[in-house]
Design an enzyme around this catalytic site. Structure first.
Site, mmCIF file in Angstrom:
data_model
loop_
_atom_site.group_PDB
_atom_site.id
_atom_site.type_symbol
_atom_site.label_atom_id
_atom_site.label_comp_id
_atom_site.label_asym_id
_atom_site.label_seq_id
_atom_site.Cartn_x
_atom_site.Cartn_y
_atom_site.Cartn_z
ATOM 1 N N LYS A 117 8.085 -4.749 -6.186
ATOM 2 C CA LYS A 117 9.068 -5.037 -5.124
ATOM 3 C C LYS A 117 10.233 -5.877 -5.666
ATOM 4 O O LYS A 117 11.398 -5.563 -5.455
ATOM 5 C CB LYS A 117 8.402 -5.796 -3.951
ATOM 6 C CG LYS A 117 7.210 -5.074 -3.350
ATOM 7 C CD LYS A 117 6.581 -5.857 -2.208
ATOM 8 C CE LYS A 117 5.997 -7.211 -2.600
ATOM 9 N NZ LYS A 117 4.838 -7.139 -3.506
ATOM 10 N N ARG B 42 5.039 -9.784 6.332
ATOM 11 C CA ARG B 42 3.773 -9.689 5.617
ATOM 12 C C ARG B 42 2.589 -9.567 6.567
ATOM 13 O O ARG B 42 1.453 -9.551 6.129
ATOM 14 C CB ARG B 42 3.596 -10.963 4.810
ATOM 15 C CG ARG B 42 3.028 -10.655 3.453
ATOM 16 C CD ARG B 42 3.781 -11.386 2.455
ATOM 17 N NE ARG B 42 3.133 -11.500 1.221
ATOM 18 C CZ ARG B 42 3.809 -11.606 0.099
ATOM 19 N NH1 ARG B 42 5.119 -11.563 0.131
ATOM 20 N NH2 ARG B 42 3.187 -11.758 -1.027
ATOM 21 N N ARG C 22 2.836 -10.936 -16.454
ATOM 22 C CA ARG C 22 4.213 -11.162 -15.965
ATOM 23 C C ARG C 22 4.750 -12.514 -16.441
ATOM 24 O O ARG C 22 4.058 -13.530 -16.405
ATOM 25 C CB ARG C 22 4.241 -11.118 -14.444
ATOM 26 C CG ARG C 22 5.591 -11.570 -13.886
ATOM 27 C CD ARG C 22 5.778 -11.264 -12.437
ATOM 28 N NE ARG C 22 4.803 -11.886 -11.581
ATOM 29 C CZ ARG C 22 4.734 -11.677 -10.272
ATOM 30 N NH1 ARG C 22 5.565 -10.842 -9.702
ATOM 31 N NH2 ARG C 22 3.829 -12.281 -9.563
ATOM 32 N N ARG D 238 3.584 -17.554 -13.482
ATOM 33 C CA ARG D 238 3.387 -18.166 -12.165
ATOM 34 C C ARG D 238 1.953 -18.664 -12.014
ATOM 35 O O ARG D 238 1.016 -18.019 -12.472
ATOM 36 C CB ARG D 238 3.694 -17.129 -11.062
ATOM 37 C CG ARG D 238 5.164 -17.034 -10.753
ATOM 38 C CD ARG D 238 5.550 -15.920 -9.814
ATOM 39 N NE ARG D 238 4.628 -15.622 -8.734
ATOM 40 C CZ ARG D 238 4.846 -14.675 -7.826
ATOM 41 N NH1 ARG D 238 5.950 -13.950 -7.886
ATOM 42 N NH2 ARG D 238 3.983 -14.435 -6.868
ATOM 43 N N ARG E 5 -4.990 -12.572 -3.633
ATOM 44 C CA ARG E 5 -3.729 -12.023 -3.096
ATOM 45 C C ARG E 5 -3.900 -10.557 -2.712
ATOM 46 O O ARG E 5 -3.371 -10.109 -1.698
ATOM 47 C CB ARG E 5 -2.611 -12.183 -4.135
ATOM 48 C CG ARG E 5 -2.165 -13.640 -4.281
ATOM 49 C CD ARG E 5 -1.370 -13.884 -5.552
ATOM 50 N NE ARG E 5 -0.161 -13.108 -5.628
ATOM 51 C CZ ARG E 5 0.497 -12.860 -6.768
ATOM 52 N NH1 ARG E 5 0.039 -13.361 -7.927
ATOM 53 N NH2 ARG E 5 1.595 -12.154 -6.752
HETATM 54 P P1 AP5 Z 1 7.181 -7.466 -9.671
HETATM 55 O O1 AP5 Z 1 8.404 -6.641 -9.413
HETATM 56 O O2 AP5 Z 1 7.350 -8.910 -9.970
HETATM 57 O O3 AP5 Z 1 6.120 -7.221 -8.497
HETATM 58 P P2 AP5 Z 1 6.142 -7.681 -6.972
HETATM 59 O O4 AP5 Z 1 5.712 -6.491 -6.167
HETATM 60 O O5 AP5 Z 1 7.456 -8.311 -6.623
HETATM 61 O O6 AP5 Z 1 4.965 -8.729 -7.022
HETATM 62 P P3 AP5 Z 1 4.875 -10.246 -6.517
HETATM 63 O O7 AP5 Z 1 3.690 -10.817 -7.213
HETATM 64 O O8 AP5 Z 1 6.162 -10.989 -6.711
HETATM 65 O O9 AP5 Z 1 4.638 -10.016 -5.028
HETATM 66 P P4 AP5 Z 1 3.868 -10.919 -4.118
HETATM 67 O O10 AP5 Z 1 4.181 -10.184 -2.882
HETATM 68 O O11 AP5 Z 1 2.455 -11.178 -4.355
HETATM 69 O O12 AP5 Z 1 4.530 -12.365 -4.400
HETATM 70 P P5 AP5 Z 1 5.624 -13.188 -3.604
HETATM 71 O O13 AP5 Z 1 6.426 -13.932 -4.593
HETATM 72 O O14 AP5 Z 1 6.315 -12.339 -2.605
HETATM 73 O O15 AP5 Z 1 6.386 -6.758 -10.850
HETATM 74 C C1 AP5 Z 1 5.191 -7.314 -11.353
HETATM 75 C C2 AP5 Z 1 5.130 -7.121 -12.874
HETATM 76 O O16 AP5 Z 1 5.060 -5.733 -13.177
HETATM 77 C C3 AP5 Z 1 6.383 -7.639 -13.610
HETATM 78 O O17 AP5 Z 1 5.958 -8.169 -14.842
HETATM 79 C C4 AP5 Z 1 7.253 -6.385 -13.833
HETATM 80 O O18 AP5 Z 1 8.048 -6.477 -14.990
HETATM 81 C C5 AP5 Z 1 6.196 -5.301 -13.956
HETATM 82 N N1 AP5 Z 1 6.619 -4.033 -13.372
HETATM 83 C C6 AP5 Z 1 7.265 -3.861 -12.181
HETATM 84 N N2 AP5 Z 1 7.455 -2.546 -11.940
HETATM 85 C C7 AP5 Z 1 6.896 -1.877 -12.997
HETATM 86 C C8 AP5 Z 1 6.752 -0.488 -13.326
HETATM 87 N N3 AP5 Z 1 7.243 0.462 -12.510
HETATM 88 N N4 AP5 Z 1 6.112 -0.159 -14.467
HETATM 89 C C9 AP5 Z 1 5.621 -1.113 -15.282
HETATM 90 N N5 AP5 Z 1 5.725 -2.452 -15.046
HETATM 91 C C10 AP5 Z 1 6.355 -2.828 -13.906
HETATM 92 O O19 AP5 Z 1 4.693 -14.214 -2.769
HETATM 93 C C11 AP5 Z 1 3.985 -15.252 -3.403
HETATM 94 C C12 AP5 Z 1 3.230 -16.067 -2.352
HETATM 95 O O20 AP5 Z 1 4.171 -16.656 -1.420
HETATM 96 C C13 AP5 Z 1 2.274 -15.269 -1.464
HETATM 97 O O21 AP5 Z 1 1.001 -15.103 -2.057
HETATM 98 C C14 AP5 Z 1 2.216 -16.163 -0.197
HETATM 99 O O22 AP5 Z 1 1.385 -17.283 -0.390
HETATM 100 C C15 AP5 Z 1 3.649 -16.659 -0.081
HETATM 101 N N6 AP5 Z 1 4.478 -15.768 0.735
HETATM 102 C C16 AP5 Z 1 5.509 -14.986 0.312
HETATM 103 N N7 AP5 Z 1 6.031 -14.312 1.337
HETATM 104 C C17 AP5 Z 1 5.317 -14.675 2.450
HETATM 105 C C18 AP5 Z 1 5.379 -14.295 3.813
HETATM 106 N N8 AP5 Z 1 6.283 -13.422 4.267
HETATM 107 N N9 AP5 Z 1 4.476 -14.844 4.671
HETATM 108 C C19 AP5 Z 1 3.558 -15.736 4.245
HETATM 109 N N10 AP5 Z 1 3.439 -16.138 2.958
HETATM 110 C C20 AP5 Z 1 4.323 -15.600 2.064
#
Ligand code: AP5
Length: 223
Positions: free
Chosen positions: A19, A91, A130, A163, A174
């Site tokens: 994402k 979410r 990552r 992270r 997660r």
């Molecule tokens: P990346 O693009 O970073 O993946 P992502 O889907 O963005 O994963 P996240 O871990 O950031 O999502 P998340 O939803 O768990 O975390 P968030 O920060 O939102 O890609 C991942 C890796 O793969 C990278 O190394 C990339 O280079 C590689 N990659 C990507 N695409 C690829 C491909 N096609 N092929 C090969 N490699 C690839 O949330 C963190 C925390 O915040 C949550 O756990 C929660 O506690 C809190 N939080 C956030 N939003 C909310 C909400 N709305 N409500 C409540 N709590 C929330």
């Protein structure tokens, strides 16, 4: 779907599905601002705000931060923007309902909800490899998308870090949180006719090409 509506997007999918990677590409190429709840929360944690102090323990365990914090934070962030890519919000169903009400009030309907799909084994492998720039949120992957110099951001030369929630144990939590609380949004948006499924297992550029094809984005003038 019109190209103009397509620039108000929700990106949905499990942790590691890509994402953030795709949101940043859409921002760079089409000017639709990436709004990442995760990045906003990590900034609060780094700055030591009261919101950050409250959010930190939820984030480090892989749980969702309470809706009462998230919804107000996002309303403030979204209201001045016309084109945006929501990365990590909503979410759960309560957040999706709050977003619907917010966008109705602002008269800014969503163009589409992109669902990035990938299997659990791939997600765990990606997240534990990552590396990201805490200042900009730009991500790399030591296996699939390495920086030119290990530990250094290609763009601004800043240090890359792992992270605290990308350990194997927290990633498992997660993924379980996603299945229990976020996956119901697939039906929620499927029923609205907004959902577009994207194969997140393809290489990054191929995923971007698929998104552009689905949204006819080649016709869009950057905002
Ligand atoms: P990346 O693009 O970073 O993946 P992502 O889907 O963005 O994963 P996240 O871990 O950031 O999502 P998340 O939803 O768990 O975390 P968030 O920060 O939102 O890609 C991942 C890796 O793969 C990278 O190394 C990339 O280079 C590689 N990659 C990507 N695409 C690829 C491909 N096609 N092929 C090969 N490699 C690839 O949330 C963190 C925390 O915040 C949550 O756990 C929660 O506690 C809190 N939080 C956030 N939003 C909310 C909400 N709305 N409500 C409540 N709590 C929330």
């Amino acid at each position: 779907m019109s190209a103009q509506r397509a620039l108000r997007l929700v990106l949905l999918g499990p942790p590691g599905a890509g994402k953030g990677t795709q949101a940043r590409i859409l921002e760079e190429r089409f000017g639709a601002l990436q709004i990442s709840t995760g990045d906003l929360l990590r900034k609060h944690v780094a700055d030591g705000t009261s919101l950050g102090l409250e959010a930190k323990s939820y984030m480090n365990s892989g749980a969702l931060v309470p809706d009462s914090i998230i919804i107000g934070m996002m309303e403030d962030r979204i209201k001045g923007e016309n084109a945006f890519v929501l990365d990590g919000f909503p979410r759960n169903v309560a957040q999706a309902e709050a977003l619907d009400a917010m966008l109705l009030r602002l008269d800014k309907p969503l163009g589409a909800v992109l669902l990035f799909e990938a299997d659990g084994e791939t997600l765990i492998r990606r997240l534990t490899a990552r590396w990201s720039n805490p200042r900009t949120g730009r991500t790399y992957n030591s296996e699939t998308n390495p920086p030119k110099v290990a530990g250094i951001d290609d763009e601004d030369g800043g240090p890359l870090v792992q992270r605290p929630d990308d350990t194997f144990e927290v990633v498992q939590n997660r993924l379980a949180t996603y299945d229990a609380q976020t996956a119901p949004l697939i039906d929620y948006y499927g029923n609205d006719g907004l959902l577009v499924r994207i194969d997140g297992l393809m290489p990054i550029e191929a995923v971007t090409a698929e998104v552009m094809r689905e949204l006819a984005l080649e016709n869009v003038t950057p905002a």
